[in-house]
Design an enzyme around this catalytic site. Structure first.
Site, short mmCIF file in Angstrom:
data_model
loop_
_atom_site.label_atom_id
_atom_site.label_comp_id
_atom_site.label_asym_id
_atom_site.label_seq_id
_atom_site.Cartn_x
_atom_site.Cartn_y
_atom_site.Cartn_z
CG HIS A 114 -1.76 -1.24 1.34
ND1 HIS A 114 -1.27 -2.45 1.76
CD2 HIS A 114 -3.07 -1.45 1.05
CE1 HIS A 114 -2.24 -3.36 1.74
NE2 HIS A 114 -3.34 -2.79 1.33
CG HIS A 154 -6.02 1.55 -0.48
ND1 HIS A 154 -6.04 2.21 0.72
CD2 HIS A 154 -6.20 0.23 -0.19
CE1 HIS A 154 -6.23 1.32 1.69
NE2 HIS A 154 -6.33 0.13 1.16
CD GLU A 175 -19.23 -7.65 24.95
OE1 GLU A 175 -19.30 -6.94 23.91
OE2 GLU A 175 -20.18 -7.76 25.74
CG HIS A 222 -26.95 -14.81 26.64
ND1 HIS A 222 -27.84 -14.42 25.66
CD2 HIS A 222 -26.67 -13.69 27.35
CE1 HIS A 222 -28.09 -13.12 25.79
NE2 HIS A 222 -27.40 -12.66 26.80
#
Lengths: 687, 687
Positions: B31, B267, B421, B483
Site C-alpha cells: 500500500h 491504495h 467486549e 448466550h
C-alpha cells in the site's frame, strides 16, 4: 394525527408493568426492570402506530418491531400475549424461561411467532433493524407503483445503553445514517442503568450528538415514564422525517413502580414479593392477584389486532389489483413471499471440464454470482469495503444508495457496507428475516471472525445468508498472519446449522452455491481462494453437493489423502509423486463437513473406509480432522507474510511435501489394518 | 514551543514518500498511497515530539507510536530505518513482504523491533492505543512522586477511515473519552479513500462531531499534505489538553505526488515505474535512483534518535535517584519492567480437599483473583459490564477512573469497560504491550466471540492477557441459546498460542491461573461455570498444570471417560453407576488441550492408552475430541432456555446418561483392542 388519551392507556401500562414483575418472579429468573420502564413507550407505539396482524403474523407489509435489548423480552411476550398471538397464551407467560416454552430467556426468531429477529446479544437487534429497513426500502423501490404502495412498513426498534455501547450498533448506525433510511425509528431506553450500576461508571458520551453525527434525526422525551403525548409526538415526528433514520431518546426509570426503581437491583433479578405487591397497589391493581389482565386492556389490544387485520386485508386486495396491472411483478413478489426459488434457477450454475483454465475460486464465485443474479432477483450483494478483492459485485449491479447521492438508488442490489463486518453480518440477518431476499456479502475469511457474533445468530435463527469469504488460508500471501485464517475453518465448522464450504475448483464452487442457495434455513460461509485452482478430474456439482466424495479412486491404495479446497489439487500432485515410488493413493475431497456428515453412513464409509491409513491435508489447524483421519497434515501455528507460493513451501503444503508425509504414514502403518473413524461411528450407530 | 521549519523537513518528507513508493514497487505488493499521504504528519510528529531510543527500544517511558492503519506499514518501517533501529537496515526495506523478513505485510509486535503493537486488522491499533494510554496513566498515578515524573510518555496513534468505521474503534473511543485519557493523541488520516473508492459511497458521518460526542478534544489540519506548522500546532494543542484524548483530523491526499494521487488506485497496489519516476522528479530526487536517503535526512533522524537516547539516559538517572528515596517502589518497578513475577507469588493460590464445598468456578476464580492481587500488583482487572456475574472485582479493588468522577482514580486496578467486549480485548493487548501489567477481564464465555479479532491478535503477538470467561456451556441456564457457547471451546482451542482452560474444580482453577500467569507470551481464556462444581478427589494444581491427567485410575477398566470442566464430576458419577453394572471405567480430565498436547508423548499415552475404548464427554460441540477418543458425547446443536439442571438432563449430560452411553460404547467394542489416537501420533513420531 393528534394524540387523544384513551381511558385504557394507564391501565394497559400498569398491566404490562405488573405482568413483567409477575413473569420474572414466577420463573425466578430474568429482567423485570427494563420491561417495567419501557411499558409506556411500548404501549404508545403499539396502540397508536404498529400495524401487525397477530392472526397472520407473516403478513409481509407488517411493521417490524425489534427489541434489541432482548433481555427485556418479558415485554414483547406480554405485548404479543395481549395482542392474541397463538403462541402466547397466559400459560406461556407463566412458563417464562422454562424448558420447551415459547418464552425463552431472550427472543428467538423461528421459535416464537411474532418475534421478528433473535436478540439478546447486545447490538444485534439494532443492526438487524437496519437490514429490515433496507429490505423494505429495496422492495418499495423495486415493486411499488403509482397507486400501489405495496411495501410501506416501518421498522421500530427499542434499544438500551448496552446496545449503544456495542461496536456493532455504531457500525450499523453509521451505515443507516449514510443510507438515509427514513423507515427506521429507534427508541432508546435511556434509563441510566447497566449491570455494573449507573452508566456514569463507563458510558458518559453524548448519545444524541453521536447520532446527529451519523446523520440521524434525533429527538428526546424527558419523561418517558408518563408522557404518552410526548412519546406520540416524537414517534409522529420521526415518521415524518423520511430521509433520515430516527433516534428518540426516552428518559425512563428502570423498574418504575418498584421500591428499588432507578437502581441496578431491578435489572437482572426478580423483584421481591412484597415489592411486587406494592407495585400493584400503586398502580391500582389487586396486590394479591397475579397475572391479571383487565378486560378493557384485552379489549384495547384486540382493537390493535383488528386494525392490523384490516390493514392486512386491504393490502391483500391492493396486491390483487396490482396483479391485474402488473402480472409479472405480482408473480415474482408472490414467489418471493412464498420463499420459492425461480424454477430451474440452478441451470445458471456454470460447470467446468478438467481442461478448463485454472481459476481462483473468488473469481469462480464472481461468475456464479453474475449468472445467478440474472435469474434470482432476491440476491442482494455487498462487501465490507473489499469489492475489488472479494469480487462480489456482478457486472450489471446497481448500488443500493439513497438516490440523492447519485451513486445508485434504493432498487440497487449491491450494498457498500463499509469496513463494518459485524454490522454487515447482522444486517444480512435482518435482510433474511424480512423474508424476501437472499443476502450475500464479502470480506476476507479472516474477518468473518469480526462478525462471528452475528454469524452464530444466523445459524441459530436459520437465516439463509451467504458469506463470500475470500482470501482463504495462507494463500492470501503477502498481507501476512494478521490476515491469514488458521483457526477459522474449524471455528466455523463447529457452529451448529452453519455450512462452511471450502470448494476445490469450479464445479465445487457451483455445488457450494447450489446447496447454499437451496438451504432455506441454513447460513453458509464460502471460503474462496485468492490463488488459481486447477479444474479437477472427477469433480461435479452433484458430488460436491454431497459434502464429500472420492476424487481419485484406487482399489489397491496404500493410503487415502483427504483434503479440502486448494489442498485437493495438491493431493493430486502428491498422488503422482507417490506413484513414482510405487505407492498407491486415493484422494477424497470434503468441501463441507456438515453436509458430508449428513450423508448416509454407508456412503461415508465408502468414501473413508477402514483398512489403509487416512491422512488429512489442509492448510488450516488440524484440529477436527481426526474425525476423518489417522494422521493430520496442516498448519498449527500462525502464518507469515510472503508470496503465496513461498508460503506453501514454507508450511510444507506442496505436492512433494504431502507425498513425503504420505509415504511416511503409509510406511509406519504398513501391514496394519486401521479402523476408519467413520467405521467407529458406524459401529456405534448400527449396534 | 513554537514551530521552526528545518532545512531538512521537505527533503525528509520527500524521502519518506519516495521510499514508500520504492518499497512497495520492489515487493510488487502493498500500500503506497497511505504512507505517501501521511509522510508530513509522521515527520512532524517524529521530528518534533516523539521520544524514543532506537538503541534501547524497550525504554519504558518512551512515547508509543501506533499505526492503526497497519496496511500503511511501509511508513513505520521507513521511519524506523531512518531512526537506526537495528532490525531495519536498508536491505529490510528491500525485502518488504518477503519470506522471513523483518518487514511483513502488516506490523507485528515481537517480530520487528520498534513495533509497539500488531496492527492491520482495522480498529485494533486504535483500541490498543487506549490500553497503552491507560497503562501509562495507571503507572503515573501509582508511582510518580513529587519531583519524580517517572511515567510521562504519550501514546500517538495514526488511524484512517477504515479503522474509524470499525465498531471496535467506536467502543474504544467512547471509553477513552469517558476515562479522559489526556495522554492519547490520534491523528486521523482523512484521505477520503477506502478500498471501494471515495468514502462517499459508505462513510459520510461527521467524524469530528462524533468524537466530540465521545468527549474528545477535536481539531483539524486542512492541508495535511504541506502544512507542517498546522500539524505542529495541532499536536502541541492536543498535548496541552490533559483531561481529554485528542483527535486531529488531517486532510491528506492519498498517494501525494503520484499521477493518480487522491485515487483508490494508489491504495493497495504499487505505483507504475514511470509514475514513481515522476514522483521523484517532482520532489527533487533523482528519478532513476531507488531507495535513496540523502545524508542530511539521515542526520536529521540521527538527531531525533539522539534526543531520545538523551531522554532515556536522564530517565535512568531520575529512576536511580527515585530508588534512593523510594526503594520499595523502585524495586517493584524494576521487577515489573524486567517482567518477573514476585518471588513465591504462587503460594497465594488456594488449594482444596475433596471434602470442601462445591463451588462455582467463577467464584473460585474470584477467590484466586483476590489472593493473587494482594501479591501481584501488576494485575489489572475489569469486566465488560458484568462485574457481579463474572466476579472479576476483588474485595479491595479501586476503579480505574478519572479522579474528577469521584468514582475512583487512575491508580485504580479495576476497569469498567462497559459493554464493549471487542475493545476490551484490544485494550488488554495494549495494556500487555506496555509491558508492566497483567490484564484480566471478564465477560460471558459466549461473548468472547465478539472479541475474537482481538483474541487472535493476543495470541499472534504473544500478549499475556487473561479472559475470565464465565457462564460456561448450557450451565448458564435460563438466558438461553443466544448466550450459551457451543462452538466456542473448539474455536478457542484452535487458535495457535492460546490456552483455553476449562477447569473442573478448585485445584484445577488454581492450576489454570498458575499456568496463565506464568506464561509470559501466551494469552489464556478461562471458561468458568455459573453452577457449583464438587471438589474432585485426585485433582491438584500440579496435575492440572499438565493440561490433562488421570482423575480416576483403574488398571482393568473397560472404558476411559475423558472430559473437561463440569463434565469431569459427571463422569465420576457415571463411574459409580457403571460400577453397579460391573463395568469398570477410568476418568481423565483435560482442562487445557494445548498444554496437554505439549507434554511428552509417553505421558500422554499413559493418560489415554490403547486397548479399551475412550469416550469423550463435554457439553460442547464434539468436534476436535476425536484426537483423544473413539466416541464422543457432546452437544452438536444450540442449547435452550431453562434452569441449568433441566438442560443437563435435556442434553443427556447427567451421570446416568453418560453411564448409558459408556455402557453402549463398551459393549460395542467389547473384546476388541482399539488403538488410541495418541498411539497413532506416537507411532508417527517415533518411527
Amino acid at each position: 394525527m393528534s394524540f387523544t388519551k384513551a381511558a385504557s392507556d394507564e391501565k394497559a401500562i400498569a398491566t404490562i408493568r405488573c405482568l413483567a414483575a409477575d413473569v420474572v418472579a414466577k420463573s425466578n429468573s430474568g429482567h423485570p426492570g427494563a420491561p417495567m420502564g419501557m411499558a409506556p413507550m411500548a404501549h404508545t407505539l403499539f396502540s397508536r402506530f404498529m400495524n401487525v396482524n397477530p392472526a397472520h403474523s407473516k403478513w409481509v407489509n407488517r411493521d417490524r418491531f425489534v427489541l434489541s435489548n432482548g433481555h427485556a423480552c418479558a415485554l414483547i411476550y406480554i405485548l404479543n400475549h395481549l395482542l392474541g398471538y397463538k403462541d402466547l397464551p397466559m400459560e406461556q407467560l407463566k412458563s417464562f424461561r422454562q424448558i420447551d416454552s415459547k418464552t425463552p430467556g431472550h427472543p428467538e426468531y423461528g421459535h416464537t411467532e411474532g418475534i421478528e429477529v433473535t436478540t439478546g446479544p447486545l447490538g444485534q437487534g439494532f443492526s438487524n433493524s437496519v437490514g429490515l429497513a433496507i429490505a423494505q426500502a429495496n422492495l418499495a423501490a423495486t415493486y411499488n407503483k403509482d397507486g400501489f404502495p405495496l411495501f410501506t412498513n416501518h421498522t421500530y426498534m427499542f434499544t438500551g445503553d448496552g446496545c449503544l455501547q456495542e461496536g456493532i450498533a455504531s457500525e450499523a448506525a453509521s451505515l443507516a445514517g449514510h443510507l438515509k433510511l427514513g423507515n427506521l425509528i429507534a427508541l432508546y431506553d435511556d434509563n441510566h442503568i447497566s449491570i455494573d450500576g449507573d452508566t456514569a461508571c463507563s458510558f458518559t458520551e453524548d448519545v444524541e450528538a453521536r447520532f446527529l453525527a451519523y446523520g440521524w434525526h434525533v429527538s428526546h422525551v424527558l419523561d418517558g415514564d408518563k408522557d404518552l403525548e410526548g412519546l406520540f409526538k416524537a414517534i409522529t415526528d420521526a415518521r415524518n422525517v423520511t430521509d433520515k433514520p430516527s433516534l428518540i431518546r426516552v428518559k425512563t426509570t428502570i423498574g418504575f413502580g418498584s421500591k428499588q426503581q432507578g437502581l441496578a437491583a431491578t435489572h437482572g433479578a426478580p423483584l421481591k414479593a412484597d415489592d411486587i405487591e406494592g407495585v400493584k397497589a400503586k398502580f391500582g391493581m389487586d396486590p394479591k392477584e397475579k397475572f391479571v389482565v383487565p378486560d378493557d386492556v384485552y379489549a384495547a389490544y384486540k382493537e390493535i389486532a383488528d386494525r392490523g387485520a384490516k390493514a392486512d386485508k386491504e393490502w391483500t386486495e391492493l396486491f390483487k389489483a396490482y396483479g391485474d396491472k402488473y402480472p409479472n411483478e405480482h408473480a415474482e413478489i408472490a414467489r418471493r413471499i412464498a420463499g420459492k426459488l425461480p424454477e430451474g434457477w440452478e441451470k445458471a450454475l456454470p460447470t467446468y471440464k478438467p481442461s478448463d483454465d485454472a481459476v481462483a475460486s473468488r473469481k469462480l464465485s464472481e461468475t456464479v454470482l453474475g449468472k445467478v443474479a440474472d435469474v434470482v432477483p432476491e440476491l442482494l450483494g455487498g462487501s465490507a469495503d473489499l469489492t475489488g478483492s472479494n469480487l462480489t459485485r456482478w457486472g450489471n449491479a446497481v448500488d443500493f444508495q439513497h438516490p440523492s447521492t447519485q451513486l445508485g438508488d434504493y432498487s440497487g442490489k449491491y450494498i457498500r457496507y463499509g469496513v463494518r463486518e459485524h454490522a454487515m453480518g447482522a444486517i444480512m440477518n435482518g435482510l433474511a428475516a424480512y423474508g424476501m431476499h437472499i443476502p450475500t456479502a464479502g470480506t476476507f475469511l479472516n474477518f468473518v471472525s469480526y462478525a462471528i457474533g452475528a454469524v452464530r445468530l444466523s445459524a441459530l435463527s436459520g437465516h439463509r445468508v451467504i458469506w463470500v469469504a475470500t482470501h482463504d488460508s495462507i494463500g492470501l500471501g503477502e498481507d501476512g498472519p494478521t490476515h491469514q485464517p488458521i483457526e477459522t475453518a474449524i471455528a466455523l465448522r463447529a457452529i451448529p446449522n452453519l455450512m462452511f464450504w471450502r470448494p476445490a475448483d469450479g464445479n465445487e464452487t457451483s455445488g457450494a452455491y447450489l446447496v447454499a442457495i437451496e438451504a432455506k434455513s441454513t447460513p453458509s460461509v464460502l471460503a474462496l481462494t485468492r490463488q488459481n485452482l486447477p479444474q479437477l478430474e472427477g469433480s461435479s456439482i452433484e458430488k460436491a453437493a454431497k459434502g464429500g466424495y472420492v476424487v481419485v479412486e484406487n482399489e489397491s491404495a496404500d493410503i487415502t489423502l483427504v483434503a479440502s479446497g486448494s489442498e485437493v489439487a495438491i493431493c493430486n500432485e502428491a498422488v503422482a509423486k507417490l506413484g513414482e515410488k510405487g505407492i498407491k493413493a486415493r484422494v477424497v475431497s470434503i468441501p463441507c463437513f456438515s453436509v458430508f456428515d449428513a450423508q448416509p453412513i454407508d456412503y461415508r464409509l465408502s468414501v473413508l473406509p477402514s483398512g489403509k491409513p487416512i491422512l488429512s491435508v489442509e492448510a488450516y489447524s488440524t484440529l477436527g480432522w481426526s474425525k476423518y483421519s489417522h494422521a493430520q497434515h496442516g498448519i498449527n501455528t500462525f502464518g507469515a507474510s510472503a508470496p503465496a507460493k513461498e508460503l506453501f513451501k514454507k508450511y510444507k503444503m506442496t505436492g512433494e511435501d504431502v507425498a513425503a508425509k504420505a509415504e511416511h504414514v503409509a510406511k509406519v502403518f504398513q501391514g496394519q489394518t486401521l479402523v476408519s473413524p467413520i467405521e467407529l461411528e458406524a459401529k456405534l450407530m448400527k449396534y
